[in-house]
Motif scaffolding. Structure first.
Motif, PDB file in Angstrom:
ATOM      1  N   MET A   1     -19.588 -22.539  17.202  1.00 21.35           N
ATOM      2  CA  MET A   1     -18.323 -22.507  16.512  1.00 21.35           C
ATOM      3  C   MET A   1     -18.596 -21.736  15.099  1.00 21.35           C
ATOM      4  O   MET A   1     -19.757 -22.143  14.501  1.00 21.35           O
ATOM      5  CB  MET A   1     -17.966 -23.907  16.312  1.00 21.35           C
ATOM      6  N   ASP A   2     -17.971 -21.139  14.739  1.00 22.94           N
ATOM      7  CA  ASP A   2     -17.973 -20.355  13.380  1.00 22.94           C
ATOM      8  C   ASP A   2     -17.536 -21.243  12.233  1.00 22.94           C
ATOM      9  O   ASP A   2     -16.318 -21.228  12.131  1.00 22.94           O
ATOM     10  CB  ASP A   2     -17.475 -19.010  13.329  1.00 22.94           C
ATOM     11  N   TRP A   3     -18.330 -22.254  11.661  1.00 27.20           N
ATOM     12  CA  TRP A   3     -17.797 -23.032  10.685  1.00 27.20           C
ATOM     13  C   TRP A   3     -17.089 -22.419   9.561  1.00 27.20           C
ATOM     14  O   TRP A   3     -15.953 -23.048   8.961  1.00 27.20           O
ATOM     15  CB  TRP A   3     -18.922 -24.248   9.994  1.00 27.20           C
ATOM     16  N   ALA A   4     -17.390 -21.423   9.084  1.00 27.15           N
ATOM     17  CA  ALA A   4     -16.744 -20.649   7.880  1.00 27.15           C
ATOM     18  C   ALA A   4     -15.456 -20.398   8.126  1.00 27.15           C
ATOM     19  O   ALA A   4     -14.438 -20.236   7.275  1.00 27.15           O
ATOM     20  CB  ALA A   4     -17.604 -19.447   7.452  1.00 27.15           C
ATOM     21  N   MET A   5     -15.283 -19.899   9.601  1.00 23.60           N
ATOM     22  CA  MET A   5     -13.899 -19.264   9.750  1.00 23.60           C
ATOM     23  C   MET A   5     -12.899 -20.364   9.527  1.00 23.60           C
ATOM     24  O   MET A   5     -11.584 -20.091   9.129  1.00 23.60           O
ATOM     25  CB  MET A   5     -13.768 -18.981  11.379  1.00 23.60           C
ATOM     26  N   GLN A   6     -13.052 -21.730   9.999  1.00 24.44           N
ATOM     27  CA  GLN A   6     -12.125 -22.814   9.481  1.00 24.44           C
ATOM     28  C   GLN A   6     -12.402 -23.725   8.228  1.00 24.44           C
ATOM     29  O   GLN A   6     -11.726 -24.743   8.227  1.00 24.44           O
ATOM     30  CB  GLN A   6     -12.042 -23.506  10.705  1.00 24.44           C
ATOM     31  N   PHE A   7     -13.301 -23.224   7.631  1.00 26.14           N
ATOM     32  CA  PHE A   7     -13.687 -23.839   6.230  1.00 26.14           C
ATOM     33  C   PHE A   7     -12.328 -23.862   5.381  1.00 26.14           C
ATOM     34  O   PHE A   7     -11.594 -23.021   5.311  1.00 26.14           O
ATOM     35  CB  PHE A   7     -14.596 -23.050   5.474  1.00 26.14           C
ATOM     36  N   PRO A   8     -12.192 -25.203   4.710  1.00 24.89           N
ATOM     37  CA  PRO A   8     -10.738 -25.324   4.206  1.00 24.89           C
ATOM     38  C   PRO A   8     -10.474 -24.428   2.824  1.00 24.89           C
ATOM     39  O   PRO A   8      -9.471 -24.392   2.211  1.00 24.89           O
ATOM     40  CB  PRO A   8     -10.794 -26.881   3.925  1.00 24.89           C
ATOM     41  N   GLY A   9     -11.819 -23.845   2.335  1.00 24.73           N
ATOM     42  CA  GLY A   9     -11.734 -22.756   1.104  1.00 24.73           C
ATOM     43  C   GLY A   9     -11.783 -21.528   1.647  1.00 24.73           C
ATOM     44  O   GLY A   9     -12.122 -21.366   2.795  1.00 24.73           O
ATOM     45  N   ALA A  10     -11.151 -20.519   0.883  1.00 27.58           N
ATOM     46  CA  ALA A  10     -11.061 -19.047   1.265  1.00 27.58           C
ATOM     47  C   ALA A  10     -12.579 -18.581   0.982  1.00 27.58           C
ATOM     48  O   ALA A  10     -13.242 -18.758  -0.039  1.00 27.58           O
ATOM     49  CB  ALA A  10     -10.158 -18.185   0.332  1.00 27.58           C
ATOM     50  N   VAL A  11     -13.252 -17.868   2.066  1.00 27.78           N
ATOM     51  CA  VAL A  11     -14.720 -17.407   2.032  1.00 27.78           C
ATOM     52  C   VAL A  11     -14.547 -15.826   2.175  1.00 27.78           C
ATOM     53  O   VAL A  11     -13.991 -15.351   3.276  1.00 27.78           O
ATOM     54  CB  VAL A  11     -15.509 -17.819   3.061  1.00 27.78           C
ATOM     55  N   THR A  12     -14.924 -14.968   1.355  1.00 29.97           N
ATOM     56  CA  THR A  12     -14.862 -13.670   1.496  1.00 29.97           C
ATOM     57  C   THR A  12     -16.249 -12.927   1.134  1.00 29.97           C
ATOM     58  O   THR A  12     -16.855 -13.392   0.176  1.00 29.97           O
ATOM     59  CB  THR A  12     -13.807 -13.039   0.555  1.00 29.97           C
ATOM     60  N   VAL A  13     -16.779 -12.104   2.147  1.00 36.20           N
ATOM     61  CA  VAL A  13     -18.068 -11.363   1.969  1.00 36.20           C
ATOM     62  C   VAL A  13     -17.934 -10.187   1.858  1.00 36.20           C
ATOM     63  O   VAL A  13     -17.405  -9.580   2.653  1.00 36.20           O
ATOM     64  CB  VAL A  13     -19.008 -11.995   3.112  1.00 36.20           C
ATOM     65  N   CYS A  14     -18.736  -9.341   1.154  1.00 41.29           N
ATOM     66  CA  CYS A  14     -18.979  -8.129   1.049  1.00 41.29           C
ATOM     67  C   CYS A  14     -20.304  -7.644   0.958  1.00 41.29           C
ATOM     68  O   CYS A  14     -21.181  -8.270   0.659  1.00 41.29           O
ATOM     69  CB  CYS A  14     -18.366  -7.317  -0.199  1.00 41.29           C
ATOM     70  N   ASP A  15     -20.630  -6.495   1.645  1.00 43.56           N
ATOM     71  CA  ASP A  15     -22.077  -5.754   1.638  1.00 43.56           C
ATOM     72  C   ASP A  15     -22.391  -5.254   0.218  1.00 43.56           C
ATOM     73  O   ASP A  15     -21.703  -5.305  -0.612  1.00 43.56           O
ATOM     74  CB  ASP A  15     -21.944  -5.190   2.908  1.00 43.56           C
ATOM     75  N   GLY A  16     -23.348  -4.725   0.161  1.00 46.00           N
ATOM     76  CA  GLY A  16     -24.074  -4.043  -1.066  1.00 46.00           C
ATOM     77  C   GLY A  16     -23.264  -2.938  -1.475  1.00 46.00           C
ATOM     78  O   GLY A  16     -23.398  -2.627  -2.494  1.00 46.00           O
ATOM     79  N   ASP A  17     -22.522  -2.137  -0.605  1.00 47.85           N
ATOM     80  CA  ASP A  17     -21.620  -1.187  -0.774  1.00 47.85           C
ATOM     81  C   ASP A  17     -20.295  -1.387  -1.183  1.00 47.85           C
ATOM     82  O   ASP A  17     -19.216  -0.816  -1.510  1.00 47.85           O
ATOM     83  CB  ASP A  17     -21.547  -0.179   0.160  1.00 47.85           C
ATOM     84  N   LEU A  18     -20.150  -2.884  -1.427  1.00 44.59           N
ATOM     85  CA  LEU A  18     -18.805  -3.440  -1.654  1.00 44.59           C
ATOM     86  C   LEU A  18     -17.520  -3.506  -0.804  1.00 44.59           C
ATOM     87  O   LEU A  18     -16.730  -3.578  -1.139  1.00 44.59           O
ATOM     88  CB  LEU A  18     -18.136  -2.832  -3.158  1.00 44.59           C
ATOM     89  N   THR A  19     -18.058  -3.111   0.376  1.00 39.85           N
ATOM     90  CA  THR A  19     -17.300  -3.260   1.680  1.00 39.85           C
ATOM     91  C   THR A  19     -17.138  -4.619   2.047  1.00 39.85           C
ATOM     92  O   THR A  19     -17.881  -5.349   2.439  1.00 39.85           O
ATOM     93  CB  THR A  19     -17.838  -2.247   2.726  1.00 39.85           C
ATOM     94  N   ILE A  20     -15.821  -5.030   2.222  1.00 39.45           N
ATOM     95  CA  ILE A  20     -15.562  -6.374   2.719  1.00 39.45           C
ATOM     96  C   ILE A  20     -15.957  -6.551   4.171  1.00 39.45           C
ATOM     97  O   ILE A  20     -15.302  -5.587   4.943  1.00 39.45           O
ATOM     98  CB  ILE A  20     -14.076  -6.631   2.551  1.00 39.45           C
ATOM     99  N   VAL A  21     -16.975  -7.383   4.518  1.00 38.90           N
ATOM    100  CA  VAL A  21     -17.375  -7.525   5.970  1.00 38.90           C
ATOM    101  C   VAL A  21     -16.708  -8.726   6.865  1.00 38.90           C
ATOM    102  O   VAL A  21     -16.971  -8.832   7.859  1.00 38.90           O
ATOM    103  CB  VAL A  21     -18.815  -7.328   6.122  1.00 38.90           C
TER     104      VAL A  21
END
Length: 110
Positions: A1-21
């Motif tokens: 299970m991807d725990w972060a997918m249903q985490f109750p807070g918003a999680v956003t990740v970008c790479d070093g080029d600032l692309t949202i991944v």
């Protein structure tokens, strides 16, 4: 299970080029008015003010997190922005945004 997918807070990740991944369900819903899931693959600079981009670049350069609270729509939130690392090198940025109570206990522990 991807725990972060249903985490109750918003999680956003970008790479070093600032692309949202990565965006979890809460982040996708929270940014629905700005494109939601279609933001994946987009550059952070396309959806942030210059001042915000200065902060993002500083985090990526120094490795120091940016932590603050906001109030929006009558809800108080804590924003935690920090670099993530791969093999010890800064590889991008993680932002966690979660609702917090207007008043909450604070404990000093030894």
């Amino acid at each position: 299970m991807d725990w972060a997918m249903q985490f109750p807070g918003a999680v956003t990740v970008c790479d070093g080029d600032l692309t949202i991944v990565y965006m979890n369900e809460k982040a996708i819903a929270g940014f629905s008015g700005k494109g939601g899931e279609s933001l994946l693959g987009k550059n952070l600079a396309d959806c942030h003010q210059p001042r915000s981009m200065e902060i993002v670049r500083r985090i990526l350069e120094t490795g120091e997190p940016n932590i603050y609270t906001i109030e929006k729509g009558g809800k108080k939130k804590m924003i935690y922005q920090a670099p993530w690392r791969k093999e010890g090198a800064i590889a991008g940025l993680v932002e966690i945004s979660m609702e917090i109570p207007a008043v909450m206990p604070h404990y000093v522990r030894s």
